[in-house]
Design an enzyme around this catalytic site. Structure first.
Site, PDB file in Angstrom:
ATOM      1  CB  THR A  90      -1.195  -0.178   1.497  1.00  0.00           C
ATOM      2  OG1 THR A  90      -0.042  -0.613   2.231  1.00  0.00           O
ATOM      3  CG2 THR A  90      -2.375  -0.991   0.795  1.00  0.00           C
ATOM      4  CG  ASP A 395      -0.589  -6.047   5.474  1.00  0.00           C
ATOM      5  OD1 ASP A 395      -1.643  -6.117   5.186  1.00  0.00           O
ATOM      6  OD2 ASP A 395       0.242  -5.173   5.152  1.00  0.00           O
TER       7      ASP A 395
END
Length: 545
Positions: A90, A395
Site C-alpha cells: 500500500t 498482509d
C-alpha cells in the site's frame, strides 16, 4: 468571470489547481514515506476520542487520517484498493503515484499538453507490466521449496514482527495458508484466507503465538455443567433468541379469570421448551447462537448433555457453518407455518472443545474433512502491539495467497523498479513522439522506490541507486551478465546483492497491480484542470418553526 456565470462559490483553473493537487498528494505521500521498507519507522495516530493506533501499514495510516482535500482522497482510496486487491504494497502505491504526478506536473509547467503526458504514462505502464511478466518474473516452481517462506518473510520484514521473529511468523503464516487450501471445480487451488481466524490474547511474548488446527471462537460454554468437549459433533447454527417467549411490544392480553394467568405463563415457557426439543431431537449436540439463551433454556441443554454457546459473532458462525456444511437459521418456521428443524441444516465436525489460552477460554471447532479452517492465537505485551501484529499477518497472508495462486514472483528490494527505470529510459529514446518525455519521467519516477528504501535505512541513497542502475544496465545490454537483473539493495549492510538468491521476494502480481493503480491514480488527478467549490447554503436564522 464568476459574475457572468453567477456561481455561488469560487472557481480555480489551470496551473493553480494542478499545483494545489500535487502539493496535497505529495503531503500525503510524505506522511507514509518514512514508514516504507524493512527499516521504516512507525506512526502513532490519535483520533478525536483519544484512541491510539501505532502502525506501519500504509493503508491503515491513510484510513485513519481524515483527509479533506479531494485530490488527496484519491490516494487514500488507492491505498485501500491495493489493500483489498493484493493486501500488501500500500505504501509503495502511494509513493509511486505521488512521484509520477509530481513529475508529470513539471512537464505541464514546461508547456506540454496533459493529454500527451497521459497517453505517455499509459504506454509506459503497459510496457512496464509487459516487461515484468516477460522478463523479470520467475516461476515459483523453479525456486527451492523454502522460497514461499521467504516471500512471507519479505512481507513481514517491514513490520513489527520482522527481523528476529520473521522466520517464526513466516512459518506460521505459510502453515495457516496451506491448511485452508481448497480446489475449486476448475481444478485451481484457492486459499480463502478469510477462513483463518486471528485471535489476540494479552501476555507472554510474540514468539509464543500458536497456530490451532481448527476454528477458534472467542466464547465459552453457556453453563459450567455442560460438557467441555464433544466428539462427533453435530452443530446447530441459530440466529435467534432462545429465551422465554414474551409478547411483542404493544400486544396486551386482557384476562378475566386470574387462574388463566398461570396458564399463559406456562405456555410462554413451553414455547421455548418445544423449540429446544425440536433442535435436540434432530440430533444436535452443539448449539451455537448469536443471541442469548436464558437460564430456563440452559436447563434443557444441560439435561440433554449438549453444549450450548451464546453470543457468538455472526461472521464466525457463517464461517464455521461453511466449513462444516451447516446452515445458519434465522427462524424455525417452515413453509407450512409450523415450526420444525431439518437435520440437513446441521453441520458436522470431529470435535468441539473448550480450551484455555492464558486467562481466556475459547472454543475450538476441529474438522479433519475436506474444508479446513485454521486459527492463529497471537500473544503480545499490549493491545497496540497485538493490533499491529494482526495487520502485519493479514498482509503476509494475503501475499502468500497471491503468490500461491499466481505462481510467479519477482526479486524485491528495489530491483524491479530499477530494472524498469533502465528499460523504459532506453525505450523512450526509440519513440519519436511527444510521449517520449512522459515515458522518460515515468522511468525516473520509478527510482523513488529504491531511493526511499535507502534513505529510510540511513544509507547513501544517491550512491546506492547509481550502482544499482549500472548493474541493471549491464544486465540489459550484455547477455552474459543476465543474472544481474535480480540485483537489489541490501539495506542492512548498504550493499548491492542478488535478491533472488538472498530470498527477498515478492509476488509479481503485487508489482503489476501497484504500477497499474499508481498510474491510474496519477492520470485521474492529472486530468483535473478546474475546481469549482460551492459555498455551503446559509441556514435561515431562527428555530425553524
Amino acid at each position: 468571470m464568476n459574475k457572468a456565470l453567477s456561481i455561488d462559490g469560487e472557481r480555480q483553473s489551470g496551473s493553480d489547481v494542478r499545483t494545489q493537487n500535487v502539493t496535497a498528494v505529495t503531503a500525503i505521500a510524505n506522511i507514509v514515506k518514512t514508514s516504507f521498507g524493512p527499516v521504516g519507522l512507525d506512526k502513532m495516530l490519535v483520533d478525536n476520542i483519544g484512541e491510539v493506533t501505532v502502525t506501519n501499514d500504509g493503508a491503515t495510516i491513510l484510513k485513519l487520517l481524515e483527509v479533506e482535500h479531494p485530490a488527496a482522497k484519491v490516494l487514500v482510496q488507492l491505498a485501500d484498493l491495493q489493500d483489498t486487491e493484493v493486501g500488501d504494497g500500500t505504501t509503495t502505491v502511494v509513493i509511486l503515484a505521488a512521484e509520477i504526478l509530481r513529475r508529470s506536473n513539471e512537464l505541464v509547467n514546461r508547456k506540454i499538453h496533459p493529454t500527451s503526458i497521459i497517453s505517455g504514462l499509459r504506454l509506459a505502464s503497459r510496457e512496464a507490466i509487459k516487461y515484468i511478466n516477460e522478463t523479470l518474473s520467475v516461476h515459483i516452481d523453479s525456486l527451492p521449496k523454502e522460497s514461499i517462506y521467504n516471500i512471507a518473510k519479505t512481507s513481514l520484514s517491514s513490520k513489527v514482527i520482522g527481523g528476529e521473529e520473521g522466520d517464526f511468523f513466516s512459518k506460521l503464516v505459510v502453515d495457516a495458508a496451506t491448511r485452508v487450501r481448497t480446489v475449486n471445480s476448475r481444478g485451481e487451488a484457492k486459499y480463502p484466507i478469510k477462513s483463518i481466524n486471528i485471535l489476540k490474547s494479552h501476555g507472554k511474548s510474540a514468539r509464543e503465538s500458536t497456530l490451532i488446527e481448527g476454528y477458534a471462537l472467542n466464547c465459552t460454554v453457556a453453563s459450567q455443567q455442560m460438557p467441555k468437549k464433544v466428539t462427533g459433533a453435530k452443530i446447530a447454527f441459530l440466529d435467534f433468541n432462545l429465551q422465554k417467549a414474551k409478547m411483542n411490544m404493544g400486544v396486551s392480553v386482557v384476562v378475566n379469570d386470574p387462574s388463566k394467568l398461570e396458564a399463559i405463563r406456562d405456555r410462554e415457557n413451553d414455547i421455548t421448551r418445544e423449540r429446544i426439543q425440536l433442535i435436540l431431537k434432530s440430533g444436535a449436540n452443539v448449539v451455537l447462537t448469536t443471541k442469548g439463551i436464558d437460564d430456563l433454556s440452559l436447563k434443557y441443554f444441560v439435561e440433554a448433555g449438549a453444549m450450548a454457546v451464546r453470543r457468538c459473532k455472526k461472521e464466525d458462525l457463517k464461517r464455521i457453518a461453511k466449513a462444516t456444511g451447516g446452515t445458519v437459521l434465522l427462524t424455525l418456521a417452515n413453509l407450512e407455518g409450523n415450526e420444525g428443524f431439518d437435520p440437513a441444516n446441521l453441520g458436522t465436525c470431529d470435535e468441539v472443545e473448550q480450551i484455555r489460552i492464558a486467562d481466556d477460554e475459547c472454543i475450538v471447532v476441529r474438522n479433519s474433512s475436506s474444508k479446513k479452517a485454521a486459527s492463529l492465537i497471537l500473544r503480545g505485551a499490549n493491545s497496540l502491539l497485538l493490533d499491529e501484529m494482526e495487520r502485519s499477518l493479514h498482509d503476509a497472508l494475503s501475499i502468500v495467497k497471491r503468490t500461491l495462486e499466481s505462481n510467479t514472483i519477482v526479486a524485491g528490494g528495489g530491483s524491479v523498479e530499477t530494472a524498469l527505470s533502465v528499460y523504459l529510459d532506453s525505450y523512450a529514446t526509440t519513440l519519436g513522439s511527444r510521449e517520449q518525455l512522459a515515458i522518460a519521467e515515468f522511468a525516473e519516477a520509478m527510482l523513488v522506490i529504491p531511493k526511499t528504501l535507502a534513505v529510510n535505512a540511513a544509507q547513501d541513497a544517491t550512491e546506492l541507486v547509481t550502482h544499482l542502475r549500472a548493474h541493471h544496465h549491464m544486465a540489459q545490454t550484455d547477455s552474459t551478465k543476465k543474472n544481474l537483473q535480480y540485483a537489489g539493495l541490501d539495506l542492512i549492510n548498504g550493499k548491492i546483492r542478488n535478491n533472488l538468491e538472498a530470498g527477498v521476494l515478492e509476488p509479481a502480481l503485487s508489482k503489476v497491480k501497484s504500477i497499474k493503480f499508481a498510474t491510474e491514480a496519477a492520470i485521474t488527478i492529472l486530468r483535473i484542470d478546474d475546481l469549482i467549490k460551492l459555498n455551503p447554503k446559509q441556514q435561515p436564522e431562527g428555530d425553524g418553526h
